[in-house]
Design a protein around this motif. Structure first.
Motif, short mmCIF file in Angstrom:
data_model
loop_
_atom_site.label_atom_id
_atom_site.label_comp_id
_atom_site.label_asym_id
_atom_site.label_seq_id
_atom_site.Cartn_x
_atom_site.Cartn_y
_atom_site.Cartn_z
N LEU A 92 79.31 -81.53 20.20
CA LEU A 92 80.11 -81.16 19.03
C LEU A 92 79.22 -80.97 17.80
CD1 LEU A 92 83.08 -83.60 19.63
CD2 LEU A 92 83.20 -81.12 19.77
N ALA A 93 78.23 -81.85 17.65
CA ALA A 93 77.31 -81.71 16.53
C ALA A 93 76.53 -80.40 16.62
CB ALA A 93 76.36 -82.90 16.49
N ALA A 94 76.11 -80.04 17.83
CA ALA A 94 75.37 -78.79 18.01
C ALA A 94 76.24 -77.59 17.67
CB ALA A 94 74.87 -78.70 19.45
N ALA A 95 77.56 -77.74 17.81
CA ALA A 95 78.50 -76.67 17.46
C ALA A 95 78.88 -76.68 15.99
CB ALA A 95 79.75 -76.79 18.33
N GLY A 96 78.30 -77.59 15.21
CA GLY A 96 78.54 -77.62 13.78
C GLY A 96 79.75 -78.41 13.34
N LEU A 97 80.26 -79.31 14.21
CA LEU A 97 81.48 -80.05 13.89
C LEU A 97 81.22 -81.45 13.37
CD1 LEU A 97 83.74 -78.96 16.90
CD2 LEU A 97 83.64 -78.01 14.60
N ALA A 98 79.96 -81.84 13.21
CA ALA A 98 79.63 -83.20 12.77
C ALA A 98 78.98 -83.20 11.40
CB ALA A 98 78.70 -83.88 13.76
N ASP A 99 79.36 -84.17 10.57
CA ASP A 99 78.59 -84.36 9.34
C ASP A 99 77.66 -85.57 9.45
OD1 ASP A 99 80.32 -86.54 8.88
OD2 ASP A 99 81.62 -85.35 7.59
N ARG A 100 77.90 -86.44 10.43
CA ARG A 100 76.97 -87.51 10.78
C ARG A 100 77.34 -88.05 12.13
NH1 ARG A 100 76.69 -91.55 6.24
NH2 ARG A 100 76.83 -89.65 5.05
N LEU A 101 76.41 -88.81 12.72
CA LEU A 101 76.58 -89.31 14.08
C LEU A 101 76.26 -90.81 14.14
CD1 LEU A 101 74.60 -86.52 15.97
CD2 LEU A 101 77.07 -86.87 16.16
#
Length: 244
Positions: A92-101
């Motif tokens: 999801l982060a790689a798809a631009g859906l995360a602001d932090r992990l």
């Protein structure tokens, strides 16, 4: 198919992604505390908790979660993943859906070690023999650290057994696809957490991933096994609140 999900609280969105040994119930000890400040979204991936294990075509856990978020109007969120759920968070982060992990005891592209191979082999043998209780007990003994309370052990056994039942009943078995990941291209803040009592493979995965992520930071918990959110719920709630 839309997977099962629930919402709690209001504020900036935080998505909790469960381990593949559990379901969304593993976050019971964190949801209430987080919901005082955030809009908390929990999901059950296919074949876990309240989501059946079926698909009419090859599917992706990350795509399922992205569909839920789109339906809720969430464009970006803080993503918290545990074990197998960290893979979903990274996609999801790689798809631009995360602001932090926050990645608790993650999986990563590291060759499996002998201890995790032995666990997988014995789990497969027990499942082949139809001993679901034995396989769930093996998971509890292997994944929870030495300080985990009895209630956590019982809860994990129940979640794991339910997942076995859902997945073994699937006919035909769904085909799952994953997106190739390049952690070095995921440029959001990332807290990587690992337990000192975890299997060697997960320790290596966490250290590798923290080094690969441009904004990765590693925290090692000296008391924890593989599922610290179950082992010391209040402590992990505080850790998440402090970071998020």
């Amino acid at each position: 198919m839309t997977i099962w999900y629930a919402e709690h609280g209001a504020g900036e969105p935080v998505v909790l992604l469960h381990s593949t040994a559990a379901d969304s119930g593993m976050w019971q000890g964190q949801v209430e505390a987080l919901a005082e400040r955030f809009r908390v979204i929990t999901v059950d991936l296919r074949g876990y908790g309240r989501t059946p294990y079926r698909a009419e075509a090859p599917y992706s856990d990350a795509a399922d979660v992205a569909e839920v978020l789109a339906g809720l109007g969430v464009r970006r969120a803080a993503l918290v993943g545990s074990s197998g759920g960290t893979r979903v968070a990274l996609e999801l982060a790689a798809a631009g859906l995360a602001d932090r992990l926050v990645l608790l005891n993650p999986v990563a592209g590291v060759p499996p070690t002998s201890d995790v191979r032995a666990y997988w082999s014995e789990e497969g043998r027990l499942l082949e023999a139809g001993d679901l209780d034995g396989a769930a007990g093996l998971t509890v003994r292997t994944l929870l650290g030495p300080h985990a309370p009895a209630a956590a052990r019982e809860r994990l056994a129940a979640m794991q057994r339910n997942a076995y039942e859902l997945q073994l009943a699937a006919d035909p078995e769904p085909e799952q696809v994953e997106t190739e990941l390049t952690p070095a291209a995921i440029g959001v803040p990332a807290l990587v957490v690992v337990g000192a009592h975890d299997l060697e493979w997960f320790l290596r995965c966490a250290r590798h991933l923290a080094g690969e992520l441009p904004q990765g930071r590693l925290v090692e918990l000296d008391w924890a096994g593989h599922l610290p959110a179950l082992e010391r719920p209040e402590e992990i709630a505080r850790l998440l609140l402090d970071y998020l």
